[in-house]
Design a protein around this motif. Structure first.
Motif, PDB file in Angstrom:
ATOM      1  N   GLY A 148      48.220  39.245  42.014  1.00 53.89           N
ATOM      2  CA  GLY A 148      46.736  39.352  41.467  1.00 53.89           C
ATOM      3  C   GLY A 148      46.159  38.746  43.145  1.00 53.89           C
ATOM      4  O   GLY A 148      46.632  38.458  43.496  1.00 53.89           O
ATOM      5  N   ALA A 149      45.167  39.830  43.250  1.00 57.73           N
ATOM      6  CA  ALA A 149      44.088  39.283  44.614  1.00 57.73           C
ATOM      7  C   ALA A 149      42.915  38.419  44.610  1.00 57.73           C
ATOM      8  O   ALA A 149      42.377  38.543  45.089  1.00 57.73           O
ATOM      9  CB  ALA A 149      43.977  40.270  45.870  1.00 57.73           C
ATOM     10  N   GLN A 150      42.612  38.591  42.698  1.00 56.95           N
ATOM     11  CA  GLN A 150      41.156  38.318  42.130  1.00 56.95           C
ATOM     12  C   GLN A 150      41.464  37.747  41.681  1.00 56.95           C
ATOM     13  O   GLN A 150      42.481  37.296  40.978  1.00 56.95           O
ATOM     14  CB  GLN A 150      40.216  39.027  41.776  1.00 56.95           C
ATOM     15  CG  GLN A 150      39.624  40.171  43.095  1.00 56.95           C
ATOM     16  CD  GLN A 150      38.831  41.449  42.762  1.00 56.95           C
ATOM     17  OE1 GLN A 150      39.223  42.108  42.220  1.00 56.95           O
ATOM     18  NE2 GLN A 150      37.612  40.721  44.018  1.00 56.95           N
ATOM     19  N   SER A 151      40.117  36.078  41.535  1.00 58.63           N
ATOM     20  CA  SER A 151      40.546  35.498  39.761  1.00 58.63           C
ATOM     21  C   SER A 151      39.071  35.498  39.014  1.00 58.63           C
ATOM     22  O   SER A 151      38.307  36.334  39.771  1.00 58.63           O
ATOM     23  CB  SER A 151      40.930  34.180  39.867  1.00 58.63           C
ATOM     24  OG  SER A 151      39.758  33.691  40.717  1.00 58.63           O
ATOM     25  N   LEU A 152      39.029  35.129  37.832  1.00 59.63           N
ATOM     26  CA  LEU A 152      36.763  35.484  37.442  1.00 59.63           C
ATOM     27  C   LEU A 152      36.939  33.527  38.120  1.00 59.63           C
ATOM     28  O   LEU A 152      37.446  32.720  37.452  1.00 59.63           O
ATOM     29  CB  LEU A 152      37.521  35.100  36.465  1.00 59.63           C
ATOM     30  CG  LEU A 152      36.080  35.360  35.369  1.00 59.63           C
ATOM     31  CD1 LEU A 152      35.240  35.772  35.893  1.00 59.63           C
ATOM     32  CD2 LEU A 152      36.535  34.879  33.914  1.00 59.63           C
ATOM     33  N   LYS A 153      35.988  33.707  38.764  1.00 61.67           N
ATOM     34  CA  LYS A 153      34.710  32.295  38.704  1.00 61.67           C
ATOM     35  C   LYS A 153      33.473  32.249  37.925  1.00 61.67           C
ATOM     36  O   LYS A 153      33.280  33.178  37.220  1.00 61.67           O
ATOM     37  CB  LYS A 153      34.385  33.073  39.900  1.00 61.67           C
ATOM     38  CG  LYS A 153      33.575  30.679  40.465  1.00 61.67           C
ATOM     39  CD  LYS A 153      33.520  31.087  42.359  1.00 61.67           C
ATOM     40  CE  LYS A 153      31.869  32.133  42.674  1.00 61.67           C
ATOM     41  NZ  LYS A 153      31.546  31.613  43.736  1.00 61.67           N
ATOM     42  N   TRP A 200      37.556  27.987  37.993  1.00 61.50           N
ATOM     43  CA  TRP A 200      38.160  29.346  38.174  1.00 61.50           C
ATOM     44  C   TRP A 200      39.180  30.176  37.175  1.00 61.50           C
ATOM     45  O   TRP A 200      39.995  28.451  36.781  1.00 61.50           O
ATOM     46  CB  TRP A 200      38.447  29.711  39.767  1.00 61.50           C
ATOM     47  CG  TRP A 200      37.980  30.078  40.719  1.00 61.50           C
ATOM     48  CD1 TRP A 200      37.314  30.829  41.663  1.00 61.50           C
ATOM     49  CD2 TRP A 200      36.981  28.581  41.905  1.00 61.50           C
ATOM     50  NE1 TRP A 200      36.664  30.794  42.351  1.00 61.50           N
ATOM     51  CE2 TRP A 200      36.600  29.425  42.353  1.00 61.50           C
ATOM     52  CE3 TRP A 200      37.135  27.300  41.444  1.00 61.50           C
ATOM     53  CZ2 TRP A 200      35.777  28.461  43.445  1.00 61.50           C
ATOM     54  CZ3 TRP A 200      36.473  26.695  42.215  1.00 61.50           C
ATOM     55  CH2 TRP A 200      35.724  27.178  43.702  1.00 61.50           C
ATOM     56  N   ASP A 217      42.520  32.396  35.576  1.00 64.76           N
ATOM     57  CA  ASP A 217      43.795  33.734  36.017  1.00 64.76           C
ATOM     58  C   ASP A 217      44.055  33.250  35.338  1.00 64.76           C
ATOM     59  O   ASP A 217      44.809  32.345  34.701  1.00 64.76           O
ATOM     60  CB  ASP A 217      44.240  33.319  37.558  1.00 64.76           C
ATOM     61  CG  ASP A 217      44.033  34.930  38.697  1.00 64.76           C
ATOM     62  OD1 ASP A 217      44.084  35.829  37.422  1.00 64.76           O
ATOM     63  OD2 ASP A 217      44.413  34.817  39.606  1.00 64.76           O
TER      64      ASP A 217
END
Length: 240
Positions: A6-11, A224, A226
């Motif tokens: 993926g290209a995003q994570s949860l912050k 973060w 992920d």
């Protein structure tokens, strides 16, 4: 994290003075007797010490929200919790655990028990960390054959010739100092975990918790997450 598809994570950003805790909670029904939980996490260099963190376990009956019980010893038929915690100002990885046979502190209070107590198992900042915890219920419920294990970046922890981050009936050797287990090759074999006395209590929740209680007003802590995976066998890092 390197190797992620993926290209995003949860912050999650915690602001001192505005709140204490932020969390995501997920039920895992119908419930399981053994599960592995793998997640990636990155702490900002200015992240304030965390009070409680990533918890897994079981409630009987299962509820669509996390329950309380801080400082209370479980009965063995209603709950058990295991936290993967970056302990205090030392920023040391360990497990923070509530179960029916947990040990009290010197004042006979029942706070979460810890098990690894390895000063070199420090929490890195400004880089992705792969953490994995395994929880295996005792079966039958009269036995102490439950197990608990922790991996950081795919590695378990050894000290003085024995594996100390995987505990079960008869291993590792050591002893209790109040509510903390300390591994020692010359000590007694670990008694094992009798997580439950009722087979209806099993592993049925995942609770991603950022709980910070002492940050100064306005202080921003960023964390973060992920690549969270739950499975019935070992998962390991994305890249070995």
């Amino acid at each position: 994290p390197p190797g992620s598809s993926g290209a995003q994570s949860l912050k999650i950003a915690h602001v001192g003075g505005e709140e204490w805790g932020i969390h995501l909670y997920r039920r895992l029904l119908p419930g399981y007797n053994k599960l592995h939980f793998r997640f990636y996490v990155r702490f900002d260099s200015d992240c304030w010490p965390i009070h409680h963190f990533f918890h897994v376990g079981g409630y009987n009956p299962s509820t669509p929200w996390p329950q309380g019980g801080a400082g209370e010893q479980p009965n063995g038929d209603e709950r058990l919790t295991v936290g993967v915690e970056p302990y205090g100002t030392a920023w040391r990885w360990d497990c923070y655990t509530y179960w029916m046979e947990m040990h009290p502190d010197p004042n006979d209070n029942h706070w979460g028990n810890d098990f690894i107590n390895e000063d070199t198992l420090t929490v890195a900042h400004d880089e992705w960390i792969c953490a994995e915890v395994m929880l295996d219920m005792n079966d039958p419920v009269t036995e102490r054959n439950g197990e608990l294990a922790l991996w950081i970046n795919g590695e378990q922890v050894y000290r003085d010739g024995q594996l100390i981050s995987h505990l079960g009936e008869g291993f590792p050797n050591g002893g209790w100092i109040w509510d903390s287990w300390h591994a020692d090759p010359g000590g007694d074999p670990f008694e094992g975990f009798r997580w439950r006395m009722d087979e209806d209590l099993n592993i049925n929740f995942l609770w991603m918790l950022v709980y910070i209680t002492t940050a100064p007003e306005g202080h921003v802590s960023e964390i973060w997450f992920d690549n969270v995976v739950v499975a019935e066998s070992y998962i390991g890092p994305i890249q070995p």
